[in-house]
Structures are given as structure tokens and as C-alpha cells.
Design a protein around this motif. Structure first.
Motif, PDB file in Angstrom:
ATOM      1  N   ASN A 150     -70.683 -33.843  34.724  1.00  0.00           N
ATOM      2  CA  ASN A 150     -70.193 -32.829  33.794  1.00  0.00           C
ATOM      3  C   ASN A 150     -70.407 -33.275  32.351  1.00  0.00           C
ATOM      4  O   ASN A 150     -70.682 -34.436  32.064  1.00  0.00           O
ATOM      5  N   THR A 151     -70.212 -32.340  31.474  1.00  0.00           N
ATOM      6  CA  THR A 151     -70.469 -32.608  30.059  1.00  0.00           C
ATOM      7  C   THR A 151     -69.446 -33.581  29.465  1.00  0.00           C
ATOM      8  O   THR A 151     -68.356 -33.759  30.010  1.00  0.00           O
ATOM      9  N   VAL A 152     -69.850 -34.202  28.381  1.00  0.00           N
ATOM     10  CA  VAL A 152     -68.981 -35.149  27.678  1.00  0.00           C
ATOM     11  C   VAL A 152     -69.003 -34.779  26.205  1.00  0.00           C
ATOM     12  O   VAL A 152     -70.063 -34.454  25.664  1.00  0.00           O
ATOM     13  N   ASP A 153     -67.863 -34.800  25.573  1.00  0.00           N
ATOM     14  CA  ASP A 153     -67.826 -34.563  24.129  1.00  0.00           C
ATOM     15  C   ASP A 153     -66.774 -35.503  23.552  1.00  0.00           C
ATOM     16  O   ASP A 153     -65.638 -35.493  23.984  1.00  0.00           O
ATOM     17  N   MET A 154     -67.161 -36.295  22.591  1.00  0.00           N
ATOM     18  CA  MET A 154     -66.258 -37.353  22.137  1.00  0.00           C
ATOM     19  C   MET A 154     -66.516 -37.703  20.679  1.00  0.00           C
ATOM     20  O   MET A 154     -67.662 -37.677  20.233  1.00  0.00           O
ATOM     21  N   SER A 155     -65.437 -38.083  19.967  1.00  0.00           N
ATOM     22  CA  SER A 155     -65.621 -38.512  18.576  1.00  0.00           C
ATOM     23  C   SER A 155     -66.305 -39.884  18.542  1.00  0.00           C
ATOM     24  O   SER A 155     -66.162 -40.678  19.483  1.00  0.00           O
ATOM     25  N   HIS A 156     -67.010 -40.154  17.465  1.00  0.00           N
ATOM     26  CA  HIS A 156     -67.664 -41.460  17.345  1.00  0.00           C
ATOM     27  C   HIS A 156     -66.629 -42.579  17.279  1.00  0.00           C
ATOM     28  O   HIS A 156     -66.841 -43.669  17.801  1.00  0.00           O
ATOM     29  N   ILE A 157     -65.507 -42.281  16.669  1.00  0.00           N
ATOM     30  CA  ILE A 157     -64.492 -43.332  16.534  1.00  0.00           C
ATOM     31  C   ILE A 157     -63.981 -43.756  17.909  1.00  0.00           C
ATOM     32  O   ILE A 157     -63.735 -44.927  18.177  1.00  0.00           O
ATOM     33  N   ARG A 158     -63.874 -42.796  18.800  1.00  0.00           N
ATOM     34  CA  ARG A 158     -63.440 -43.132  20.157  1.00  0.00           C
ATOM     35  C   ARG A 158     -64.545 -43.888  20.907  1.00  0.00           C
ATOM     36  O   ARG A 158     -64.272 -44.822  21.644  1.00  0.00           O
ATOM     37  N   MET A 159     -65.771 -43.438  20.720  1.00  0.00           N
ATOM     38  CA  MET A 159     -66.883 -44.159  21.364  1.00  0.00           C
ATOM     39  C   MET A 159     -66.844 -45.640  20.992  1.00  0.00           C
ATOM     40  O   MET A 159     -66.887 -46.520  21.850  1.00  0.00           O
ATOM     41  N   TYR A 160     -66.764 -45.885  19.677  1.00  0.00           N
ATOM     42  CA  TYR A 160     -66.865 -47.270  19.218  1.00  0.00           C
ATOM     43  C   TYR A 160     -65.662 -48.107  19.652  1.00  0.00           C
ATOM     44  O   TYR A 160     -65.800 -49.272  19.984  1.00  0.00           O
ATOM     45  N   ASN A 161     -64.476 -47.503  19.629  1.00  0.00           N
ATOM     46  CA  ASN A 161     -63.286 -48.300  19.939  1.00  0.00           C
ATOM     47  C   ASN A 161     -63.010 -48.427  21.429  1.00  0.00           C
ATOM     48  O   ASN A 161     -62.509 -49.430  21.881  1.00  0.00           O
ATOM     49  N   GLN A 162     -63.328 -47.378  22.174  1.00  0.00           N
ATOM     50  CA  GLN A 162     -62.872 -47.364  23.569  1.00  0.00           C
ATOM     51  C   GLN A 162     -63.996 -47.411  24.601  1.00  0.00           C
ATOM     52  O   GLN A 162     -63.834 -48.021  25.653  1.00  0.00           O
ATOM     53  N   TYR A 163     -65.105 -46.760  24.324  1.00  0.00           N
ATOM     54  CA  TYR A 163     -66.135 -46.631  25.367  1.00  0.00           C
ATOM     55  C   TYR A 163     -67.320 -47.581  25.206  1.00  0.00           C
ATOM     56  O   TYR A 163     -67.928 -47.995  26.187  1.00  0.00           O
TER      57      TYR A 163
END
Ligand code: BGC
Length: 762
Positions: free
Chosen positions: A219-232
Motif C-alpha cells: 500500500n501507499t506510504v506518505d510521511m514527513s521528512h522529519i519522521r523519515m530521518y528520525n524514525q525510519y
């Protein structure tokens, strides 16, 4: 004549241990100067084993492509002879004799199979994780495999997603440590020495695949960059920093562009920011799938993927089929193709394949070490470490577990007799005929000491079609579809004649892994019905919950006295005997939060605060608050949780100082005491919370742990050093910063049972 020249050239390639990048570069430059466009595109082309599985390489598509120099890589062949035959075609029949890179999904072992990765992470034992990857690599390498598509390090917060089974759970810090350990274990010194052991690892799926909306796979994913960098991002980055040789892009969108063709992701982040220098492979046919994402034709998307930084096309036939035309039309340049080709040739060079194309694959060694005694022994020990004891009530003053090896024991449930499902999903190279079923393992262990009575008791699920057909599609021997009433009658009869009932239930192998999303995380209805009926016998019940994700065990936690979570493995039966009968105390801890209800997903401990905090465990519904009307707040079993057969006490936390400078450090110490009557293992966990920052920070984050085994009565000091790196985060500008101020430091046995002290960074 030409071939002769090439072989002379091959022999003159220096040992890759000593060879410098310069030597590699000049070798590849020279080789590429002789390659045609087709041969270059051939290197970018990866195929699945296909008809090689049944035929001989000579007469297969792969064989034909190899002879034409149009096959860069192939994966999932499980036969040294076939692998070498195919390699021989590439090396002796193709014009330039470039060897093929042989890949495989070696996910949690080759033939000696360890628990699913989610279970491996539950050991919290990085040495064990490294060792499991080393053994997997040793067996795979002896069997001809040079490259594994592992580790999967996708953070996954939602247990509806079946691929949670393949990762290390919900925590970025733990996930990063696991990623490093796996890369080190797989790769060993394979790039450093011709005689080195190991295979190339591939960190996947870059990026954010585990964040598929509503836990629905693909399924699709939509995420803020800040979350990408800190969590993913952290675990992918940790794998890159540990030297992983390759990266697999993911199926999903990142900022509305498929990862496969996302230049920001594959070039700006991966290469420019993180310095990755290896090769990038697409996921299975994902270049083709871009058409379904609504991005146009295979030709357009192949060009996009190449320009974004994808080097190898897994099974879409887009690179080999369309890039030539795109070159003529000017949408890609020769430099773009050369860049990808060079990265693939570099991987082959660094793996030593140009010196010895048959370096991977040694039938004699394979026979000796594949599923050998020593590997099995290690797997048994590590599998026992992975089990998580969720509940162990006392009956008549004594805890149900460990069990005594005496009297009559009933072993009931759909997983009692299975040989193919015991290893769990993604057990590509398994040889089920060699494995021990639970029944066999328990019989052997209890022989002469206790009587064992076994029966299936119920169906896995209510739908006979799924139970049979899906299993076959996954190469599993279907668990028989039985007459429910008859099966129940037999189970009740056995239970009544026994002193204790062990129920082996949960998911079989095809129920987790790829494409296995679930909308309901409870035990499947026939299994629950059996438990309900068995309870009526009044006999103590031990539930072995086989799973590759969090299960909703709310009802079970209220009624079943002992629950052990089990994550499969070829040595699972023996390891279960070790733990259930007390030779080994359980030591696994959850790396995911177990919800009380599926509707709480995604549920994870390291969430951001809301403006209206509600304490976990709140039972009354509060108006205008972020709580559900119909469920107690928070997890049933939290991240980090797990019991053992002993008890531990923690002293107060002692800080070396209540302040630290922005480039300094401080230590936090607790004294841990085993206050029980048995030797046991505790996983002491450290969490940190940044009280005030320029962005909202998680309520707590794991920043350290120590796994210690203490004898009964033994005490030991456990010290953590807090360094600035543990306190940093990516701010709104995506700068990695430490902001001075107050921090909570928490230590305890799980993410909810914590003592708190505060210190200040000045
Ligand atoms: C999966 C990958 C896997 C690949 C090759 C894909 O469907 O997403 O994880 O490595 O297939 O088998």
C-alpha cells in the motif's frame, strides 16, 4: 584467441584482498571499454531461477542469456551443480566471460533455520544475531550463493502488515544495532580476502516499506521528512555505515514517487548524504509496477529508475528491454548506463568473482556444513533465547512453567505435526524432511519420563480452501483440514487424561511474510474455540503462540495461565523442550507492542506526545481525549516485555553527574539482583526523553540495553554511558542536533516499567 586473452587477464587480476580501488577501477575501465551496449545492459539484468529449478541451465532462458552475456545476476537457485553449470556458461561461452552474481533470499538461515527476524530481534542478543547471519552465510556460500537479500530493516509499527515478521520490530535504535550485526555476520571478510567467508548483504527495502498505510502490503506510504530521518531511516543508514554491499529499493511511494525511481532517495540521501558506494537493485518487477502506480510505460519508467540511481532491474526486463531505445532517444546517456554497469562489476570484483567465478559453491563443503550438528546446536540455543514468556501464573502456589518431566502431557493444536511450517515464512532452502516436528521433539525429550498424547484438535482456520490451496502455493504441506467435531472430541479426551495441556497454535508459515496482511490480529476462530473448550477440562494450559507479528491475546491473557510466544526455526521443537521443561530460562523480550485490540494499530511505545496525554492503562473513557471508547489504553504487552523463571530487582539509578556538557558524557548505573531461585537472563533497558525541544520529541526512546545472565542471588552493576549522539535528533531543517536542556533518563525491564531520573545538558 580472445577468450585466451581474457583468461590471461583474469589470472593477472591481483588478489582482491590487496587490490586497491585503483586496481579495481582500471580493471573495470579496461573491461568496460570492450563491452557492447547490449553486454552492459546485460549486467543490469537480473532474473529469477525460473525453469532452472526443473531443467538444466543449458536449456533454459537463463542459460541462453548467460551465453549471450545478457545476464548480470540470477537468484533463488538451490543447487551448487546448477549454479556452477550456469556460471560456466557465462564464463566460457559469453564473449567477455563476465561471471554472474548469484543471489538468494536467505532471510533467517539457509538450511539451518533460525527464528524469523522478528524473533531474532527478540533475543536482544547481538552476538547471537551476528552468529546466525554468519552461519546462514557459510551455508549459503558453500551452496553457491554470493549475495543475500537481507537484512530487511524496515521499521514496522503496524502488526497488520505481515512483513513485520522479516524485520526487527518498531524501534529505530534497536533496529540499527540489529542491522549492523546482520551485515557484519553475513559479509564477514568476504570483500577483504579471497579466502574470506561471507556473502554480500543487501539492506532492504529502501525505504519506508514498513509504513504501508493500514498495514496493507504494497500500500501507499506518505510521511514527513522529519519522521523519515528520525524514525525510519536510521536502520538503513546503520547498515550502510556497517559496509553493506548492496541496497534494495522498495515497492512503495516516497513523496508520491516510487522508491525505485526516486532520485532524492536513491542518490541524494543514500549516496550523497550517507556515502553509499555499492549497488542498488530494484525489488521484484518494481520497475514494471510503476506503470500501475500511474507513471507511464515500462520504457519511461526504466529510464527514470536508472536516472534515479537503480543499478539492477530485478525481473522487470525493463533495463535490458528498453534502455537501448531510451539511449537512442536521448532520455538516458551512455554515462548513466556505464555508472550502473560499473557498480555491478565492482560488486563482482570485490566479491572476488573475476579471480574465481566458482568461489561460491563447494559441493563437498556444502555437504559437510549444511545443517550440520554444530549449526543446529547453535540454532537450538539461539531459538530458545528468542521465545518470549508473556504470562506464567501460579496454580496451587507454583508457576505453571517450567513443567515437570513426569505424568501425562497433552500436546494439542494444528502446529503439532507440521514439518514444513516449523521454520516459518521465507525458508527458501529448507529441507523439511530433516526437521523435527513438535510431536517428535517432545516424544524424544520425554521418552521414559512422561507420557505424551498428541492430536491436531482443530483446523488452523475455518476456510478449507485457504488452508489447503494457499499452503500449496507457498510450498508447504497443508495442515490437514479435519472434521471439527471429531477433532475436538479427541482433544478433550486427551486433555482429560493429562496433567497439563500444551497448545501449539497461531500462524503457520504462509500466514506471515510477504502479502499476508491481516485485519484481525486475534487467534483464528477455530483455535480460540478449541482453547475455550479445553479450559472446561480444568487442566492447566500452556499456549505456544506461533507468530511473525503481534497477536491480540487479550482473551487468552485473561484465561490461559501460561503463554509463550514462539517465532519458528528448524530447531524449534528441541528449543521448546529446553525452555518448557526448565533446562533454559526464557530470555526473549518483545520488539513490538502487543495491542489489546487490532483497532489500536499502529501501536508503538516511542510515539510523539499529544496535546492531551492519556496515561496507558486508563480504563475509563475520558471525554475529548485521545483514547478509545472501547478498550483500555496502551498495549497488553509492551515493547521490551518478557518474563523469565526468576525475578530481578533494580536499585535506584545512580548518575555520575546531573549535568553534562554538549560534548561530554555521563554514566547511569543500576545494581541488578537476581532475587529468584534460578539462574536467568535480564535485558536491562535504557530509555531517554527530551523534555523540551524545538520539535516535539517521542515520549521515550530506547538508547541502550544490556543482556545479563545472573545466578540466583547474584548482583551486578549495570552502567550505561550517555553520549551526545544518544541525545541528538533531526530538527526542522533536518540538521542533526543536540539541543541543551533537561532530559529524562529511564532504566527498567521493559518500556513501561521504568525508573526515571533527570539530567541537564548545558
Ligand atoms: C520481495 C523481496 C525479495 C524479492 C526476491 C520481493 O517480492 O519484496 O523482499 O527479496 O521478492 O525474492
Amino acid at each position: 584467441m580472445f577468450l585466451l586473452f581474457f583468461f590471461v587477464f583474469l589470472i593477472s587480476v591481483p588478489c582482491n584482498a590487496q587490490s586497491s580501488d585503483d586496481e579495481m577501477n582500471s580493471f573495470i575501465t579496461e573491461l568496460m571499454s570492450r563491452m557492447t551496449l547490449d553486454e552492459k545492459l546485460g549486467q543490469l539484468n537480473q532474473q529469477q531461477a525460473g525453469d532452472i529449478t526443473t531443467g538444466t541451465p543449458q536449456n533454459t532462458d537463463a542459460g541462453r542469456l548467460a551465453a549471450q552475456g545478457r545476464l548480470g545476476s540470477i537468484f533463488n537457485i538451490m543447487d551448487v551443480q546448477k549454479i556452477h553449470d550456469l556460471q560456466r556458461i557465462a564464463v566460457t561461452q559469453s564473449r567477455l566471460g563476465i561471471p554472474i552474481l548469484i543471489g538468494m533470499d536467505v532471510i533467517h538461515g539457509y538450511q539451518t533455520i533460525f527464528p524469523l527476524p522478528i524473533g531474532m530481534s527478540a533475543t536482544w542478543d547481538l552476538d547471537a544475531i551476528r552468529e546466525s547471519a554468519r552461519i546462514a552465510a557459510a551455508e549459503a556460500s558453500a551452496n553457491g550463493v554470493a549475495w543475500t537479500f537481507s537484512p530487511m530493516v524496515d521499521i514496522s509499527l503496524d502488526s497488520r502488515w505481515g512483513r513485520q515478521a522479516e524485520g526487527a520490530g518498531e524501534d529505530p535504535w534497536l533496529g540499527s544495532r540489529v542491522a549492523e550485526a546482520m551485515v557484519q555476520g553475513y559479509q564477514g571478510d568476504v570483500f577483504a580476502s579471497d579466502k574470506g567467508t561471507g556473502i554480500m548483504a543487501c539492506v532492504k527495502h529502501f525505504a519506508l516499506y514498513g509504513a504501508a498505510e493500514s498495514g496493507l502490503d504494497y500500500n501507499t506510504v506518505d510521511m514527513s521528512h522529519i519522521r523519515m530521518y528520525n524514525q525510519y531511516f536510521p536502520p538503513y543508514r546503520a547498515a550502510v555505515e556497517a559496509g553493506v554491499g548492496s541496497v534494495m529499493s522498495s515497492f512503495n511511494l516516497v513523496d508520491a514517487v516510487p522508491a525505485t525511481s526516486n532520485r532524492w532517495l536513491l542518490t541524494d540521501v543514500l549516496r550523497r548524504q550517507w556515502g553509499f558506494q555499492g549497488m542498488v537493485v530494484s525489488d521484484y518487477a518494481s520497475i514494471d509496477e510503476m506503470t500501475s502506480h500511474g507513471l507511464g510505460t515500462l520504457k519511461t519508467n526504466s529510464a527514470r529508475a536508472l536516472l534515479a540511481g537503480t543499478d539492477m532491474d530485478m525481473c522487470a526486463n525493463g533495463f535490458i528491454g528498453t534502455l537501448g531505445q531510451s539511449l537512442n532517444e536521448g532520455t538516458v546517456t551512455m554515462e548513466d548506463i556505464d555508472r550502473a554497469c560499473r557498480r555491478i562489476l565492482e560488486a563482482k570484483y570485490r566479491l572476488g568473482l573475476f579471480r574465481d567465478p566458482y568461489r561460491f559453491g563447494d559441493a563437498k563443503l556444502a555437504k559437510k556444513i549444511t545443517y550440520c550438528k554444530e549449526h543446529r546446536k547453535t540454532a537450538r540455543r539461539i531459538t530458545a533465547e528468542s521465545f518470549v514468556l508473556l504470562k506464567n501464573d501460579s496454580i496451587g502456589g507454583n508457576p505453571v512453567l517450567p513443567l515437570q518431566r513426569k505424568g501425562t502431557i497433552a500436546l494439542i493444536g494444528p502446529l503439532v505435526d507440521t514439518r514444513t511450517d516449523i521454520t516459518g515464512s521465507w525458508s527458501m532452502a529448507q529441507d523439511a524432511s530433516k526437521y523435527t516436528t513438535l510431536r517428535e521433539g517432545f516424544e524424544r525429550y520425554l521418552k521414559g519420563k512422561a507420557t505424551l498424547l498428541c492430536t491436531q484438535g482443530c483446523n488452523l482456520i475455518d476456510n478449507p480452501h485457504t488452508q489447503q490451496a494457499v499452503a500449496k502455493g507457498h510450498d508447504c504441506q497443508p495442515i490437514p483440514f479435519v472434521d471439527s467435531d471429531h477433532a475436538l472430541g479427541e482433544a478433550l479426551d486427551l486433555a482429560r487424561r493429562s496433567d497439563v495441556v500444551i497448545c501449539a497454535m497461531g500462524e503457520c508459515a504462509w500466514m506471515n511474510g510477504e502479502g499476508t496482511s491481516r485485519s484481525n490480529l486475534e487467534l483464528y476462530p477455530p483455535q480460540r474455540r478449541l482453547l475455550e473448550a479445553l479450559l472446561q477440562t480444568g487442566k492447566p494450559i500452556v499456549l505456544l503462540n506461533f507468530a511473525g507479528r503481534a497477536t491480540v491475546l487479550t482473551w487468552e491473557s485473561q484465561h490461559i495461565p501460561a503463554i509463550l510466544n514462539v517465532w519458528y526455526g528448524s530447531e524449534c521443537a528441541d528449543a521448546l523442550c529446553d525452555v518448557l521443561f526448565g533446562d533454559v530460562s526464557p530470555s526473549g523480550r518483545l520488539t513490538l507492542s502487543m495491542p489489546r485490540s487490532t483497532g489500536q494499530e499502529p501501536l508503538y511505545y516511542n510515539h510523539l506526545p499529544t496535546g492531551r496525554p492519556v496515561p496507558d492503562g486508563t480504563t475509563d473513557y475520558r471525554v475529548w481525549s485521545p483514547n478509545y471508547l472501547d478498550v483500555v489504553q496502551g498495549p497488553l504487552y509492551p515493547f521490551g516485555y518478557g518474563l523469565t523463571y526468576s525475578r530481578f530487582s533494580y536499585s535506584d539509578i545512580r548518575l555520575s553527574s546531573s549535568t553534562m556538557s554538549a560534548d561530554g558524557s555521563l554514566t547511569a548505573t543500576v545494581t541488578l539482583t537476581n532475587t529468584g531461585k534460578r539462574e536467568a537472563t535480564e535485558v536491562v533497558q535504557l530509555y531517554i526523553h527530551d523534555r523540551v525541544a524545538s520539535i516535539s520529541r517521542p515520549v521515550k526512546e530506547l538508547k541502550g540495553f544490556q543482556r545479563l545472565t545472573l545466578k540466583a542471588g547474584e548482583s551486578r552493576d549495570v552502567t550505561f554511558t550517555i553520549t551526545p549522539d544518544l541525545l541528538k535528533f533531526y530538527n526542522s531543517d533536518l540538521d542533526y542536533v543536540l539541543e541543551p536542556g533537561e532530559f529524562d533518563l529511564m532504566i527498567g525491564p521493559d518500556s513501561y516499567n521504568l525508573q526515571i531520573v533527570t539530567f541537564e545538558v548545558k
